[in-house]
Design an enzyme around this catalytic site. Structure first.
Site, PDB file in Angstrom:
ATOM      1  N   TYR A 162       5.427   5.996  -8.905  1.00  0.00           N
ATOM      2  CA  TYR A 162       6.158   5.092  -9.798  1.00  0.00           C
ATOM      3  C   TYR A 162       7.378   5.789 -10.368  1.00  0.00           C
ATOM      4  O   TYR A 162       8.502   5.262 -10.328  1.00  0.00           O
ATOM      5  CB  TYR A 162       5.234   4.619 -10.929  1.00  0.00           C
ATOM      6  CG  TYR A 162       5.961   3.962 -12.080  1.00  0.00           C
ATOM      7  CD1 TYR A 162       6.643   2.763 -11.886  1.00  0.00           C
ATOM      8  CD2 TYR A 162       5.977   4.543 -13.345  1.00  0.00           C
ATOM      9  CE1 TYR A 162       7.327   2.161 -12.942  1.00  0.00           C
ATOM     10  CE2 TYR A 162       6.648   3.943 -14.392  1.00  0.00           C
ATOM     11  CZ  TYR A 162       7.318   2.756 -14.186  1.00  0.00           C
ATOM     12  OH  TYR A 162       8.001   2.171 -15.226  1.00  0.00           O
ATOM     13  N   ALA A 163       7.188   6.987 -10.908  1.00  0.00           N
ATOM     14  CA  ALA A 163       8.303   7.735 -11.482  1.00  0.00           C
ATOM     15  C   ALA A 163       9.335   8.072 -10.403  1.00  0.00           C
ATOM     16  O   ALA A 163      10.544   8.030 -10.655  1.00  0.00           O
ATOM     17  CB  ALA A 163       7.796   9.002 -12.149  1.00  0.00           C
TER      18      ALA A 163
END
Length: 335
Positions: free
Chosen positions: A152-153
């Protein structure tokens, strides 16, 4: 002006769209209304927005390579705010493909739409998760964030780089905001505050990870919206002092910048739960759990740059913000 807001039926997108409509802007909202969490909650948010004559909705997947450019061509927005994304650190361990489709392919479609119609400003959501296990607190945008620890990051860090390339190549002014743990009324059911409230009211135990010692820069949603609105009317310009030999990660020789949006204060998770117990008038049964993969121990935003550029002044304390969430939750669910 006409503003395209993606993720308009989502948590932050809803609050931003409502604020823009109330100040007189025309908002075109893009949201697929997917089932990542309760679609009824999204439908309720959307109903409020559609009650405004200045709102128009496009039910569209951000990864639609034909539909998104067609919407841009039709609407020709003067400003674009990209808040649509597959959110959630933990879910990215289960469904990585979803994150690439929404957050990378979808963002490319946004950039291509901007390339075609040349809006005056693209504002987009990044995340404090890009800092990874960075231990220099508070997190500063002028420090390199190059080691994300979740997919996600990584997709959000990719968004920052992609926006920079389009700012450099095509002159599209872009501001990326790294959000810090946003909470408030109409929040996401997969977030801790929502899950804790639901469980406590049902008399069920809550799982508290990191054994309750984690600290987060909990940021009330209205403070986030204040920053977004302030940025919309203040697009970035090239930094004349930018030096390629000592490059500043937060600015550029192109019209691009990265800013933090947070409350600039750390609150221990157990204190957050104590406030929630006070507002609910009930005690929680707590299961202390170890850290989960992808979690970090502490976050805190350095917002000095945001304050300087946007006169940003977050003011909502956790005591006030959690109380407002509880009031909304009780009214919405009738409990």
């Amino acid at each position: 002006m006409t503003i395209l807001v993606t993720g308009s039926a989502g948590f932050i997108g809803f609050h931003l769209s409502r604020r823009l409509l109330e100040r007189g802007d025309t908002v075109v909202g893009l949201d697929s209304l997917n089932s990542y969490y309760d679609p009824k909650l999204k439908a309720s948010r959307l109903a409020i927005l559609e009650a405004h004559k200045g709102y128009r909705h496009a039910k569209l997947d951000l990864a639609d390579r034909d539909g998104v450019p067609a919407l841009f061509a039709e609407v020709k927005p003067e400003r674009v705010v990209n808040l649509a994304a597959q959110a959630g650190v933990r879910y990215s361990l289960e469904s990585p493909e979803t994150y690439v489709d929404s957050n990378v392919v979808g963002f490319l479609n946004i950039l291509e739409g901007c390339r075609a119609v040349q809006p005056k400003h693209l504002v987009f959501a990044s995340t404090s998760s890009v800092y990874g296990n960075h231990n220099n607190l508070p997190f500063n945008v002028h420090d390199a964030a190059t080691h994300p620890i979740t997919l996600y990051a990584a997709t959000k860090l990719a968004n920052e780089s992609m926006a920079h390339s389009y700012a450099h190549l095509f002159g599209i002014p872009a501001t990326g905001f790294r959000f810090f743990t946003v909470y408030g009324p109409w929040g996401r059911p997969d977030m801790a505050l929502f899950k804790f409230t639901d469980a406590i009211l049902k008399g069920q135990p809550i799982d508290v990870y990191g054994e309750g010692r984690m600290q987060r820069d909990f940021t009330y949603v209205d403070d986030i919206v204040d920053g977004l609105v302030a940025a919309l009317d203040r697009p970035p310009v090239a930094n004349p002092a930018w030096n390629s030999e000592t490059p500043d990660p937060a600015t550029s020789a192109a019209p691009w910048r990265i800013l933090n949006l947070g409350a600039s204060r750390r609150v221990e998770l157990m204190r957050y739960i104590e406030v929630l117990e006070e507002k609910l008038g009930r005690k929680a049964t707590i299961n202390l759990m170890p850290m989960q993969p992808g979690d970090v121990a502490r976050t805190e935003a350095d917002t000095a740059e945001t304050r300087a550029v946007l006169d940003y002044a977050p003011s909502t304390t956790v005591d006030v913000g959690v109380g407002r969430f509880v009031d909304w939750y009780r009214e919405y669910y009738g409990v």
